[in-house]
Enzyme design. Structure first.
Site, PDB file in Angstrom:
ATOM      1  N   ASN A 105      10.251 -13.663 -27.803  1.00 24.07           N
ATOM      2  CA  ASN A 105      11.700 -13.856 -27.701  1.00 24.07           C
ATOM      3  C   ASN A 105      12.267 -14.310 -29.040  1.00 24.07           C
ATOM      4  OD1 ASN A 105      10.363 -16.329 -27.166  1.00 24.07           O
ATOM      5  ND2 ASN A 105      12.105 -17.162 -26.073  1.00 24.07           N
ATOM      6  N   GLU A 126      15.804 -15.865 -30.386  1.00 23.20           N
ATOM      7  CA  GLU A 126      17.108 -16.424 -30.010  1.00 23.20           C
ATOM      8  C   GLU A 126      18.069 -16.390 -31.195  1.00 23.20           C
ATOM      9  OE1 GLU A 126      16.245 -20.224 -28.187  1.00 23.20           O
ATOM     10  OE2 GLU A 126      15.454 -19.229 -26.390  1.00 23.20           O
ATOM     11  N   GLU A 167       9.816  -9.405 -23.532  1.00 22.85           N
ATOM     12  CA  GLU A 167       9.431  -8.137 -22.895  1.00 22.85           C
ATOM     13  C   GLU A 167      10.223  -6.972 -23.480  1.00 22.85           C
ATOM     14  OE1 GLU A 167      10.311 -11.006 -21.536  1.00 22.85           O
ATOM     15  OE2 GLU A 167       9.716 -11.147 -19.438  1.00 22.85           O
TER      16      GLU A 167
HETATM   17  N1  THU Z   1      12.992 -15.140 -21.915  1.00 18.67           N
HETATM   18  C1  THU Z   1      12.134 -14.120 -22.187  1.00 18.67           C
HETATM   19  O1  THU Z   1      11.737 -13.904 -23.332  1.00 18.67           O
HETATM   20  N2  THU Z   1      11.709 -13.349 -21.151  1.00 18.67           N
HETATM   21  C2  THU Z   1      12.089 -13.510 -19.863  1.00 18.67           C
HETATM   22  O2  THU Z   1      11.737 -12.709 -19.008  1.00 18.67           O
HETATM   23  C3  THU Z   1      12.910 -14.655 -19.488  1.00 18.67           C
HETATM   24  C4  THU Z   1      13.492 -15.446 -20.599  1.00 18.67           C
HETATM   25  C5  THU Z   1      13.481 -15.970 -23.024  1.00 18.67           C
HETATM   26  C6  THU Z   1      14.948 -15.842 -23.294  1.00 18.67           C
HETATM   27  C7  THU Z   1      15.235 -17.163 -23.966  1.00 18.67           C
HETATM   28  O3  THU Z   1      14.943 -17.050 -25.350  1.00 18.67           O
HETATM   29  C8  THU Z   1      14.258 -18.125 -23.334  1.00 18.67           C
HETATM   30  O4  THU Z   1      13.256 -17.320 -22.724  1.00 18.67           O
HETATM   31  C9  THU Z   1      14.869 -19.043 -22.314  1.00 18.67           C
HETATM   32  O5  THU Z   1      15.583 -18.350 -21.370  1.00 18.67           O
END
Ligand code: THU
Length: 129
Positions: free
Chosen positions: A42, A44, A55
């Site tokens: 992820n 941000e 994903e």
């Molecule tokens: N996040 C993911 O990477 N995958 C998911 O399926 C759910 C949430 C990330 C998004 C954000 O950076 C952090 O987790 C908290 O929501």
């Protein structure tokens, strides 16, 4: 490629997660039918909606490389200072994955307690036109 190996690749990818706002680092590893594995974490952003889940980062990297059919996705994520536990793909990622492989196996949990779901069970009525 075993489920455990794929989950380990997701855990490795998680180390590169950029999650200063949620502190929730996620890693994903997507196995294509031709044997290639694409990973993602992820990422941000100050502008929260600009962030991307692990994903979809893996999926979009895979599609960019020409892969469109997948057999399994491993995902792992947990917050700093919290013990690793099961992380399920969010709804947007389920829909994004469903575009390419409805019968995808979703591998999650921990190396000692691996859980496997079918994407069709996690997204029974995905959007389509
Ligand atoms: N996040 C993911 O990477 N995958 C998911 O399926 C759910 C949430 C990330 C998004 C954000 O950076 C952090 O987790 C908290 O929501």
């Amino acid at each position: 490629m075993t489920d455990k190996d794929l989950l380990q690749l997701a855990r490795d990818a998680r180390k590169n997660a950029y999650a200063p706002y949620s502190d929730f680092a996620v890693g994903a590893a997507l196995l294509s039918t031709d044997g290639r594995v694409f990973t993602g974490c992820n990422v941000e952003n100050h502008s929260y909606p600009a962030g991307c889940c692990a994903e979809r980062a893996a999926l979009y990297t895979a599609v960019t490389a020409g892969a469109r059919n997948f057999t399994a996705l491993a995902v792992t994520g947990w917050q700093r200072d919290v013990a690793p536990r099961t992380c399920m793909p969010c709804g947007i990622c389920r829909q994004a994955l469903n575009e390419f492989s409805q019968d995808l196996r979703v591998v999650t949990g921990t190396p000692d307690d691996i859980q496997v779901f079918k994407l069709s069970e996690l997204l029974p009525y995905g959007f389509g036109v």
